[in-house]
Structures are given as C-alpha cells and as structure tokens.
Design a protein around this motif. Structure first.
Motif, PDB file in Angstrom:
ATOM      1  N   SER A 207       0.843  -1.182   0.000  1.00 17.90           N
ATOM      2  CA  SER A 207       0.000   0.000   0.000  1.00 17.90           C
ATOM      3  C   SER A 207       0.883   1.238   0.000  1.00 17.90           C
ATOM      4  O   SER A 207       2.076   1.181   0.318  1.00 17.90           O
ATOM      5  CB  SER A 207      -0.924   0.024   1.223  1.00 17.90           C
ATOM      6  N   ARG A 208       0.293   2.383  -0.314  1.00 18.45           N
ATOM      7  CA  ARG A 208       1.066   3.627  -0.335  1.00 18.45           C
ATOM      8  C   ARG A 208       1.531   4.044   1.062  1.00 18.45           C
ATOM      9  O   ARG A 208       2.422   4.871   1.217  1.00 18.45           O
ATOM     10  CB  ARG A 208       0.243   4.753  -0.961  1.00 18.45           C
ATOM     11  N   PHE A 209       0.934   3.430   2.100  1.00 18.40           N
ATOM     12  CA  PHE A 209       1.310   3.744   3.474  1.00 18.40           C
ATOM     13  C   PHE A 209       2.442   2.855   3.981  1.00 18.40           C
ATOM     14  O   PHE A 209       2.956   3.056   5.082  1.00 18.40           O
ATOM     15  CB  PHE A 209       0.099   3.607   4.405  1.00 18.40           C
ATOM     16  N   HIS A 210       2.845   1.885   3.186  1.00 18.52           N
ATOM     17  CA  HIS A 210       3.921   0.978   3.581  1.00 18.52           C
ATOM     18  C   HIS A 210       5.264   1.709   3.607  1.00 18.52           C
ATOM     19  O   HIS A 210       5.550   2.538   2.737  1.00 18.52           O
ATOM     20  CB  HIS A 210       3.993  -0.195   2.595  1.00 18.52           C
ATOM     21  N   THR A 211       6.083   1.413   4.608  1.00 12.73           N
ATOM     22  CA  THR A 211       7.429   1.962   4.680  1.00 12.73           C
ATOM     23  C   THR A 211       8.413   0.906   4.208  1.00 12.73           C
ATOM     24  O   THR A 211       8.495  -0.184   4.787  1.00 12.73           O
ATOM     25  CB  THR A 211       7.779   2.374   6.121  1.00 12.73           C
ATOM     26  N   LEU A 212       9.118   1.195   3.138  1.00  9.84           N
ATOM     27  CA  LEU A 212      10.080   0.242   2.610  1.00  9.84           C
ATOM     28  C   LEU A 212      11.172  -0.028   3.639  1.00  9.84           C
ATOM     29  O   LEU A 212      11.653   0.878   4.304  1.00  9.84           O
ATOM     30  CB  LEU A 212      10.717   0.791   1.330  1.00  9.84           C
ATOM     31  N   ASP A 213      11.567  -1.312   3.778  1.00 12.29           N
ATOM     32  CA  ASP A 213      12.693  -1.631   4.646  1.00 12.29           C
ATOM     33  C   ASP A 213      13.483  -2.784   4.042  1.00 12.29           C
ATOM     34  O   ASP A 213      13.288  -3.143   2.873  1.00 12.29           O
ATOM     35  CB  ASP A 213      12.236  -1.916   6.075  1.00 12.29           C
ATOM     36  N   ALA A 214      14.398  -3.369   4.813  1.00 11.76           N
ATOM     37  CA  ALA A 214      15.326  -4.370   4.285  1.00 11.76           C
ATOM     38  C   ALA A 214      14.620  -5.581   3.684  1.00 11.76           C
ATOM     39  O   ALA A 214      15.179  -6.252   2.809  1.00 11.76           O
ATOM     40  CB  ALA A 214      16.284  -4.808   5.392  1.00 11.76           C
ATOM     41  N   SER A 215      13.405  -5.853   4.135  1.00 13.17           N
ATOM     42  CA  SER A 215      12.675  -7.006   3.593  1.00 13.17           C
ATOM     43  C   SER A 215      12.311  -6.821   2.121  1.00 13.17           C
ATOM     44  O   SER A 215      12.008  -7.790   1.422  1.00 13.17           O
ATOM     45  CB  SER A 215      11.401  -7.258   4.413  1.00 13.17           C
ATOM     46  N   ASP A 216      12.353  -5.574   1.644  1.00 12.49           N
ATOM     47  CA  ASP A 216      12.042  -5.293   0.239  1.00 12.49           C
ATOM     48  C   ASP A 216      13.303  -5.216  -0.635  1.00 12.49           C
ATOM     49  O   ASP A 216      13.208  -5.049  -1.848  1.00 12.49           O
ATOM     50  CB  ASP A 216      11.300  -3.956   0.116  1.00 12.49           C
ATOM     51  N   ALA A 217      14.474  -5.338  -0.003  1.00 16.13           N
ATOM     52  CA  ALA A 217      15.729  -5.090  -0.721  1.00 16.13           C
ATOM     53  C   ALA A 217      15.968  -6.073  -1.865  1.00 16.13           C
ATOM     54  O   ALA A 217      16.473  -5.690  -2.923  1.00 16.13           O
ATOM     55  CB  ALA A 217      16.901  -5.126   0.258  1.00 16.13           C
ATOM     56  N   MET A 218      15.630  -7.345  -1.673  1.00 14.93           N
ATOM     57  CA  MET A 218      15.929  -8.348  -2.701  1.00 14.93           C
ATOM     58  C   MET A 218      15.190  -8.037  -4.003  1.00 14.93           C
ATOM     59  O   MET A 218      15.792  -8.040  -5.086  1.00 14.93           O
ATOM     60  CB  MET A 218      15.551  -9.748  -2.212  1.00 14.93           C
ATOM     61  N   ARG A 219      13.903  -7.739  -3.918  1.00 10.78           N
ATOM     62  CA  ARG A 219      13.129  -7.459  -5.133  1.00 10.78           C
ATOM     63  C   ARG A 219      13.561  -6.140  -5.772  1.00 10.78           C
ATOM     64  O   ARG A 219      13.647  -6.031  -6.992  1.00 10.78           O
ATOM     65  CB  ARG A 219      11.638  -7.451  -4.803  1.00 10.78           C
ATOM     66  N   LEU A 220      13.840  -5.134  -4.938  1.00 12.11           N
ATOM     67  CA  LEU A 220      14.289  -3.854  -5.476  1.00 12.11           C
ATOM     68  C   LEU A 220      15.631  -4.006  -6.187  1.00 12.11           C
ATOM     69  O   LEU A 220      15.882  -3.377  -7.217  1.00 12.11           O
ATOM     70  CB  LEU A 220      14.404  -2.822  -4.357  1.00 12.11           C
ATOM     71  N   SER A 221      16.493  -4.853  -5.629  1.00 13.36           N
ATOM     72  CA  SER A 221      17.790  -5.100  -6.256  1.00 13.36           C
ATOM     73  C   SER A 221      17.620  -5.744  -7.630  1.00 13.36           C
ATOM     74  O   SER A 221      18.323  -5.398  -8.588  1.00 13.36           O
ATOM     75  CB  SER A 221      18.638  -6.007  -5.343  1.00 13.36           C
ATOM     76  N   ARG A 222      16.697  -6.668  -7.744  1.00  5.11           N
ATOM     77  CA  ARG A 222      16.443  -7.316  -9.041  1.00  5.11           C
ATOM     78  C   ARG A 222      15.882  -6.324 -10.052  1.00  5.11           C
ATOM     79  O   ARG A 222      16.197  -6.392 -11.242  1.00  5.11           O
ATOM     80  CB  ARG A 222      15.477  -8.473  -8.847  1.00  5.11           C
ATOM     81  N   TRP A 223      15.052  -5.415  -9.588  1.00  6.18           N
ATOM     82  CA  TRP A 223      14.452  -4.437 -10.500  1.00  6.18           C
ATOM     83  C   TRP A 223      15.464  -3.423 -11.013  1.00  6.18           C
ATOM     84  O   TRP A 223      15.544  -3.149 -12.203  1.00  6.18           O
ATOM     85  CB  TRP A 223      13.340  -3.675  -9.786  1.00  6.18           C
TER      86      TRP A 223
END
Length: 304
Positions: free
Chosen positions: A20-36
C-alpha cells in the motif's frame, strides 16, 4: 531509482511490490528492489534499515546502526535541507531521525512543509526533488539557526554517528562550542544508546517550556524534537549545577526499557553507569510516579 527509470516516485514502486502507499520500505524489500534496479542488495538493505514490526526481535537498525526503537525514526513525514539537495542531489539518512531538526553543514533548520501548497512533505511525492504540488524542494529557503544552538549540536552528533565523512570537522567544532551538558553525555555513546538516553531523560524531566508553549504530542513534528532536546538538556544542566530536580515517570515501563537499552549499548562501563544510575534511582522510588530531590543519584557526576 524510480525517477531514473521513468516511474512516478515511490507510489509506483510500492504498487509493483504489492504494498500500500502507506507501507514503509525496509530491508525485507531489498531483494526485489535489487532485481528491479540492479543496485546491490546489501547496500539497499542497509540504506532502508530493519524497521518493520518483524525486525523487533532481531533489533531495529538504520543506516547500518542499531537504533533501539523504530519510533526514533521519522519515516512518515520527511524533512529536507534545500541547500544539501542543491549541493549533493540526495537526501541524508540523518534527516530521518525524529530529533534531528537542523542541518549542521549549512547551519539552517530542516524543512518539512511546502511553502507553496502548505502541505506536509511526503515520501509519496512525484520525485525526490519535488513536493506533491511539483514545487522544487531546492528552491525553498530554510530559516537560519544559531550556530551554537542545542538542536544544531545534536544534529551534528547524529550526522557524525551515521556518516562521519559527511560533516566538516572545523565547522562542527564551532557548533559544539556551547558545551551542552546533554552533548557531553552523548559524545562517547553509540547512536542507539544516545537516543535511548535522550528520550529517557526527556520523559522523566519536569521542565519549563519557556517560549515554546504547551508540549507537542505529535512525535514527527520539528517542535516536538526541540522540546525533547530542551527537556533532556535542562535536566542535565540542573544536575551538573547541583540544583533541585523534579522527575516524573508516567510510563514507567517505557522509561525503564529506554534506560536499559542505553546501558546495554554503552561502549564502556563508565558510560553505562550513567543509565544504570538513573535506572537504579527510578526503581528505588517504588510505585511513585513523581518525586523531587536536591541531587540526582548519578555516579558519573564529572561527566555532567
């Protein structure tokens, strides 16, 4: 990264992650962001930090530093130094700490509200350098702050703890010329221990607000940051001058936990004894939530 890849800010990234737009990105999102985007996963994880509820057991961290509590960070209502954006083109990690209200490099206040649309700045904006109304953040004119102010000295302490190479040492030494008691306490501590101790001191201090009016409860506001620093420094000043002190503990469990965290993260026994002395003093009060005394029961008086 979103802007460079033609995406409209973080909302597009969060949508792609199924957040959601209220989510705060943190280390748990790093793997997918790195792939993108191709950025190293380890660098992304360190930059985003472990700040979600699931990180509580392992301990919260940000910018590679343990921070003790997630609410030490202000990830919902960001602040910026327009001069830094012009000079460097990026936002500094130190700005995300709730108690940081100034930029020690440009000796100015941080800005968290757009002078054009009057709305609070948000991470869910079209790009890094513009407000939701498309006003260019780099065109904002922040207010100057006193070179020897408490908020500037504290901001420098945080900045040095997060990224030592980013601060001009000559200017920094001038900022600390005021010799605030709170800063003398914090200087030898780790970032997490210092933040815990500052919040604990402020939460137990009965203090005069001076010209600031009533206490601000909104933890993300700049005025709240200044009041917390003022409260903690005032208590230290009174102790150092041998003045009568008044302490209150309306939420004992929170205060005790903060002091325990400060004691546990101290770099040496002498520093840890500051928090231990306060902790011992509070525990000796039994069920009382407020007490007064001629002196604080603190073992490291010379550090004040």
């Amino acid at each position: 990264m979103a802007t460079d890849n033609g995406l409209r800010g973080l909302p597009s990234v969060k949508s792609g992650l199924g957040r959601s737009r209220f989510h705060t990105l943190d280390a748990s999102d790093a793997m997918r962001l790195s792939r993108w985007f191709g950025a190293p996963q380890a660098d992304l994880a360190e930059a985003l930090g472990r700040i979600s509820r699931s990180a509580a057991e392992e301990g919260f961290s940000y910018a590679g530093r343990e921070i003790g509590r997630s609410y030490f960070l202000n990830r919902g209502r960001p602040r910026v130094c327009p001069h830094c954006l012009v000079q460097h083109g990026y936002c500094r990690s130190a700005w995300d700490f709730v108690l940081v209200a100034a930029c020690p490099q440009h000796v100015c206040a941080l800005e968290d509200r757009c002078p054009v649309c009057a709305r609070a700045l948000d991470w869910n904006r079209p790009s890094l350098m513009v407000c939701q109304c498309w006003s260019d953040l780099r065109s904002w004119r922040p207010a100057a702050v006193d070179l020897h102010s408490l908020e500037l000295a504290f901001a420098r302490w945080v900045a040095v703890a997060v990224a030592p190479a980013s601060i001009d040492q000559d200017r920094g030494s001038a900022v600390e010329a005021g010799q605030f008691g709170l800063l003398r306490l914090l200087r030898p501590l780790s970032l997490g221990a210092g933040l815990s101790l500052t919040y604990a001191l402020a939460s137990t201090a009965e203090y005069s607000l001076g010209m600031t009016g009533q206490r601000v409860r909104k933890k993300t506001s700049l005025l709240h940051a200044r009041q917390v620093l003022q409260a903690a420094d005032e208590l230290v000043r009174r102790i150092s001058e041998g003045q009568p002190i008044a302490l209150r503990v309306s939420r004992r469990s929170v205060t005790l936990a903060l002091l325990y965290e400060a004691m546990r993260r101290a770099k040496c026994p002498e520093d840890g004894s500051i928090a231990l002395s306060l902790l011992s003093h509070i525990l000796r009060q039994g069920g009382r939530t407020k007490w007064t005394g001629r002196y604080g029961q603190l073992s490291q008086m010379s550090l004040f």
